[in-house]
Design a protein around this motif. Sequence first.
Motif, PDB file in Angstrom:
ATOM      1  N   MET A 189      -0.974  -2.469   4.257  1.00 19.85           N
ATOM      2  CA  MET A 189      -1.546  -2.163   5.572  1.00 19.85           C
ATOM      3  C   MET A 189      -2.848  -2.906   5.819  1.00 19.85           C
ATOM      4  N   THR A 235      -0.006   0.501  -3.008  1.00 22.14           N
ATOM      5  CA  THR A 235       0.869  -0.469  -2.346  1.00 22.14           C
ATOM      6  C   THR A 235       0.809  -0.305  -0.837  1.00 22.14           C
ATOM      7  N   CYS A 236       0.875   0.929  -0.391  1.00 24.55           N
ATOM      8  CA  CYS A 236       0.807   1.220   1.040  1.00 24.55           C
ATOM      9  C   CYS A 236      -0.501   0.698   1.637  1.00 24.55           C
ATOM     10  N   GLY A 275       4.103  -1.352   5.564  1.00 25.55           N
ATOM     11  CA  GLY A 275       3.305  -0.734   4.505  1.00 25.55           C
ATOM     12  C   GLY A 275       3.510   0.765   4.429  1.00 25.55           C
ATOM     13  N   LEU A 276       3.556   1.412   5.578  1.00 21.82           N
ATOM     14  CA  LEU A 276       3.824   2.857   5.603  1.00 21.82           C
ATOM     15  C   LEU A 276       5.190   3.175   5.012  1.00 21.82           C
ATOM     16  N   GLY A 318       5.175   2.624   1.172  1.00 22.70           N
ATOM     17  CA  GLY A 318       4.507   3.729   0.482  1.00 22.70           C
ATOM     18  C   GLY A 318       5.356   4.984   0.453  1.00 22.70           C
ATOM     19  N   TRP A 319       5.991   5.277   1.572  1.00 24.79           N
ATOM     20  CA  TRP A 319       6.865   6.462   1.633  1.00 24.79           C
ATOM     21  C   TRP A 319       8.051   6.300   0.690  1.00 24.79           C
TER      22      TRP A 319
END
Length: 90
Positions: free
Chosen positions: A37, A32-33, A66-67, A70-71
């Motif tokens: 991105m 996903t991240c 995106g970051l 993902g986190w």
Amino acid sequence: MSKTTVSASKAPETAASHSDVIGHGNSPAAWTCVIIMLVGALVSSVAFVIANTPVFIAGAVLMVVGLIAGWGMRKAGYGVGGSKLKNAGH
């Protein structure tokens, strides 16, 4: 210089074998991240070529989103070794 060859059976062993989990990021959180991105990078790249600053900034913001996504997914248990995944191996 020696002309001897090293066969596959006599090759030196590395610290991690192929069967060991070394964290390649193969998880829903990582995918996903990366996908978000990549879309952000595509938007920013196109905006750079057509000289559109607001769209360029929107693409950069999308990469930061995106970051964060993902986190957040990793913290929710969708990362490598997460509690929401059944890691049965390959």
